[in-house]
Design an enzyme around this catalytic site. Structure first.
Site, mmCIF file in Angstrom:
data_model
loop_
_atom_site.group_PDB
_atom_site.id
_atom_site.type_symbol
_atom_site.label_atom_id
_atom_site.label_comp_id
_atom_site.label_asym_id
_atom_site.label_seq_id
_atom_site.Cartn_x
_atom_site.Cartn_y
_atom_site.Cartn_z
ATOM 1 N N GLY A 1 0.778 -1.230 0.000
ATOM 2 C CA GLY A 1 0.000 0.000 0.000
ATOM 3 C C GLY A 1 0.807 1.276 0.000
ATOM 4 O O GLY A 1 0.236 2.371 0.107
ATOM 5 N N ALA A 2 2.129 1.186 -0.159
ATOM 6 C CA ALA A 2 2.965 2.392 -0.125
ATOM 7 C C ALA A 2 2.883 3.192 -1.419
ATOM 8 O O ALA A 2 3.246 4.369 -1.449
ATOM 9 C CB ALA A 2 4.414 2.019 0.159
ATOM 10 N N GLY A 3 2.430 2.566 -2.504
ATOM 11 C CA GLY A 3 2.303 3.274 -3.770
ATOM 12 C C GLY A 3 3.478 3.077 -4.711
ATOM 13 O O GLY A 3 3.647 3.826 -5.673
ATOM 14 N N THR A 47 4.152 0.764 -7.024
ATOM 15 C CA THR A 47 3.832 0.449 -8.419
ATOM 16 C C THR A 47 3.310 1.682 -9.144
ATOM 17 O O THR A 47 3.652 1.924 -10.309
ATOM 18 C CB THR A 47 2.789 -0.682 -8.486
ATOM 19 O OG1 THR A 47 3.294 -1.825 -7.783
ATOM 20 C CG2 THR A 47 2.508 -1.075 -9.927
ATOM 21 N N THR A 48 2.500 2.478 -8.472
ATOM 22 C CA THR A 48 1.998 3.712 -9.066
ATOM 23 C C THR A 48 3.149 4.651 -9.407
ATOM 24 O O THR A 48 3.185 5.246 -10.494
ATOM 25 C CB THR A 48 1.017 4.415 -8.104
ATOM 26 O OG1 THR A 48 -0.083 3.550 -7.847
ATOM 27 C CG2 THR A 48 0.501 5.714 -8.710
ATOM 28 N N TYR A 98 -4.065 -15.118 2.829
ATOM 29 C CA TYR A 98 -4.713 -14.163 3.723
ATOM 30 C C TYR A 98 -5.851 -14.808 4.519
ATOM 31 O O TYR A 98 -6.225 -14.312 5.587
ATOM 32 C CB TYR A 98 -5.226 -12.955 2.937
ATOM 33 C CG TYR A 98 -4.106 -12.020 2.511
ATOM 34 C CD1 TYR A 98 -3.214 -11.506 3.442
ATOM 35 C CD2 TYR A 98 -3.937 -11.659 1.182
ATOM 36 C CE1 TYR A 98 -2.192 -10.664 3.066
ATOM 37 C CE2 TYR A 98 -2.916 -10.809 0.790
ATOM 38 C CZ TYR A 98 -2.046 -10.313 1.743
ATOM 39 O OH TYR A 98 -1.027 -9.479 1.359
ATOM 40 N N ASP A 100 9.287 -2.381 -9.566
ATOM 41 C CA ASP A 100 8.580 -2.106 -8.307
ATOM 42 C C ASP A 100 8.880 -3.146 -7.235
ATOM 43 O O ASP A 100 8.169 -3.234 -6.229
ATOM 44 C CB ASP A 100 7.068 -1.988 -8.538
ATOM 45 C CG ASP A 100 6.410 -3.304 -8.905
ATOM 46 O OD1 ASP A 100 7.125 -4.282 -9.198
ATOM 47 O OD2 ASP A 100 5.159 -3.363 -8.903
ATOM 48 N N GLU A 105 -6.940 -8.166 0.904
ATOM 49 C CA GLU A 105 -6.017 -7.376 1.722
ATOM 50 C C GLU A 105 -6.706 -6.695 2.902
ATOM 51 O O GLU A 105 -6.027 -6.149 3.782
ATOM 52 C CB GLU A 105 -5.343 -6.292 0.871
ATOM 53 C CG GLU A 105 -4.378 -6.812 -0.165
ATOM 54 C CD GLU A 105 -3.746 -5.683 -0.960
ATOM 55 O OE1 GLU A 105 -2.707 -5.928 -1.598
ATOM 56 O OE2 GLU A 105 -4.281 -4.551 -0.951
#
Length: 378
Positions: free
Chosen positions: A188-190, A192-193, A221, A260, A321
């Site tokens: 969730g850190a970003g 890949t974006t 999960y 990434d 997630e």
């Protein structure tokens, strides 16, 4: 995250210091609206549709996640900030600065406040000639003609005089000095974006982790104890295969590679998820593979605090997630930071983005680019 919108803006000025007006507008657009990727040459041409002093004109290509209405609002604010006063009088007028949306991807937009492309675009050489400089493959979405075709209609009548070449703000940021960049971060850190954004802005080849294709991830999960070992083994095999294949395939049309993930994350996550016995076996296999892996020229770690990570995970909405706990994310963060401390031969840059949003805030993106640039200078 979808690809960024590609927007061509036309800029013009015929009052005051025309060059300074254009340069100030470009700087403001780059800092506040979107990344200015390319700038045309600067031209002088007679006023169009009314008698006045000649204009300086240029075109710029920007990348942004904002929609057309948001872009329009932002450039109107920039015009106002730079001193443009819109009159109630009908017809064309002199102006300190004029910023128009020429194209928005390949869209046709017709609203009360915005028409794209402009209905008179094909009649305006002072717009067409600068667009040609951008090496754009843009085709008019209505008449389906390429820029070169539209300009050919003016043969012998071209009245745009070259004033000077212009430099893009990105020209001072030489990411291509690094042949291979890795951007890492917690879930969730970003990362890949950011990889995709940098690749689009700087013409880089991407190596993106294929986590969505892993059949063990949703099962993990649901039942971590049962599926941890097959998940980590599957990830290790896939990462090894992907990195080996992608780095071996040289792309003549790209300037560098940005990924990434680093294969070391396999060991890091395994340490958190596996039992002691499983981890010992896993590490033996990992060390055999790790020796063969190429090392990056720059390793960037995007640090975000746990609260922001949980917010991001919730927003992106991946069902498997949603039950990730804060304790698990904190262990991953500590694992990354411990790894970084021990890597003496790795060129590492840690960027704290806990209070940053480089998708919605252009200044935050430029902050990251500046940190990378400073790392190169040091």
């Amino acid at each position: 995250m979808n690809e960024q919108n590609q927007i061509i803006l036309g800029l013009g000025s015929n009052q005051g210091d025309r060059l300074k007006n254009i340069e100030s507008a470009i700087e403001s657009i780059h800092n506040e609206v979107g990344t200015v990727v390319k700038i045309s040459n600067l031209y002088e041409s007679p006023s169009w549709g009314f008698e006045s002093e000649p204009f300086y004109n240029c075109a710029i290509l920007i990348h942004s996640y904002s929609n057309a209405d948001e872009i329009l609002h932002q450039i109107l604010e920039i015009e106002k900030k730079l001193g443009r006063v819109r009159s109630e009088k009908q017809g064309y007028q002199q102006r300190i600065i004029d910023i128009d949306i020429i194209s928005f991807n390949e869209s046709v937009i017709e609203t009360e406040n915005l028409v794209v492309p402009h209905p008179f675009l094909q009649e305006r050489l002072f717009v067409l000639v600068p667009i040609r400089d951008l090496d754009s493959n843009w085709i008019h979405p209505i008449n389906k003609k390429h820029i070169a075709e539209l300009i050919s209609n003016f043969e012998g009548k071209i009245n745009c005089v070259l004033v000077q070449k212009m430099k893009s703000p990105l020209e001072s940021i030489h990411l291509e000095k690094y042949n291979y960049i890795i951007i890492e971060g917690n879930i969730g850190a970003g990362k890949t974006t950011l990889v995709n954004k940098i690749a689009e802005d700087f013409n880089a080849k991407t190596v993106l982790e294929r986590f969505a294709d892993n059949p063990f991830l949703p099962k993990f999960y649901e039942d971590q104890n049962r599926y941890a070992f097959p998940l980590e083994m599957s990830f290790l095999a896939d990462r090894y295969q992907q990195i080996s294949d992608d780095l071996a395939q040289f792309d003549l049309f790209k300037d560098f590679i940005v990924a990434d993930y680093h294969i070391f994350k396999s060991l890091l996550f395994a340490k958190v998820t596996l039992t002691e016995d499983e981890y010992r076996l896993y590490r033996k296999l990992f060390e055999i593979i790790y020796k063969e892996m190429p090392k990056p020229d720059l390793y960037i770690y995007l640090y975000q605090n746990t609260e922001r990570l949980l917010e991001n995970i919730k927003v992106r909405g991946r069902s498997y997630e949603q039950d990730i706990e804060a304790d698990y994310l904190e262990k991953i963060n500590f694992g990354y930071l411990d790894y970084i401390k021990t890597q003496k031969d790795l060129n590492v840059l840690v960027i704290d983005i806990s209070d940053k949003d480089f998708v919605k805030n252009q200044q935050d993106y430029l902050y990251i680019l500046k940190e990378i640039q400073n790392k190169f200078k040091n």
